[in-house]
Design a protein around this motif. Sequence first.
Motif, PDB file in Angstrom:
ATOM      1  N   MET A  37       6.114  36.872 -23.193  1.00 15.31           N
ATOM      2  CA  MET A  37       4.939  37.658 -22.977  1.00 15.31           C
ATOM      3  C   MET A  37       5.277  39.203 -22.619  1.00 15.31           C
ATOM      4  SD  MET A  37       2.474  35.556 -23.475  1.00 15.31           S
ATOM      5  CE  MET A  37       1.151  36.431 -22.884  1.00 15.31           C
ATOM      6  N   LYS A  41       1.672  43.914 -26.455  1.00 12.38           N
ATOM      7  CA  LYS A  41       0.396  43.156 -26.703  1.00 12.38           C
ATOM      8  C   LYS A  41       0.114  43.235 -28.142  1.00 12.38           C
ATOM      9  CE  LYS A  41      -4.503  43.137 -25.762  1.00 12.38           C
ATOM     10  NZ  LYS A  41      -5.496  43.623 -25.003  1.00 12.38           N
ATOM     11  N   ARG A  44       2.613  40.691 -30.108  1.00 10.87           N
ATOM     12  CA  ARG A  44       2.520  39.073 -29.688  1.00 10.87           C
ATOM     13  C   ARG A  44       1.535  38.335 -30.670  1.00 10.87           C
ATOM     14  NH1 ARG A  44       2.139  41.040 -24.002  1.00 10.87           N
ATOM     15  NH2 ARG A  44      -0.106  40.653 -23.930  1.00 10.87           N
ATOM     16  N   ARG A  47       3.780  38.123 -34.664  1.00 13.50           N
ATOM     17  CA  ARG A  47       5.233  37.430 -34.680  1.00 13.50           C
ATOM     18  C   ARG A  47       5.367  36.592 -35.705  1.00 13.50           C
ATOM     19  NH1 ARG A  47       5.493  35.450 -28.405  1.00 13.50           N
ATOM     20  NH2 ARG A  47       5.657  37.548 -27.322  1.00 13.50           N
TER      21      ARG A  47
END
Length: 86
Positions: A37, A41, A44, A47
Motif C-alpha cells: 500500500m 496511488k 496501485r 499493477r
Amino acid sequence: MNSKVWYMYVVECADGTLYTGITNNLERRINEHNFSMRGAKYTRSRRPVKLLYTEGYETHSKAASAEWKFKKLKRSEKLRIIGEGR
C-alpha cells in the motif's frame, strides 16, 4: 558527504502507462509499487509495474529536478530516452 545514490526511475504499468518517480532504494520502491500500500496511488490500480529506465544522481534535489523535467516531456520523447538508455 552523502554517498547514497538517488534514482529517477520510470516504470511501465500493466495498462501501458508510464510512471516516473525518485528513490534512494530502487529495489524497495519497485517492490512497494507492485505489492504494498506504500506504492504510489497511481500505480496501485495498475499493477504489476515493470522497471524500464533508471538514472542515478548525487542528491535528492538533482533527482527531483530530473524527474520534473522528464514528466514534462511528451510520451514519444520519454520512450525515445528510455530506448536510448537500454
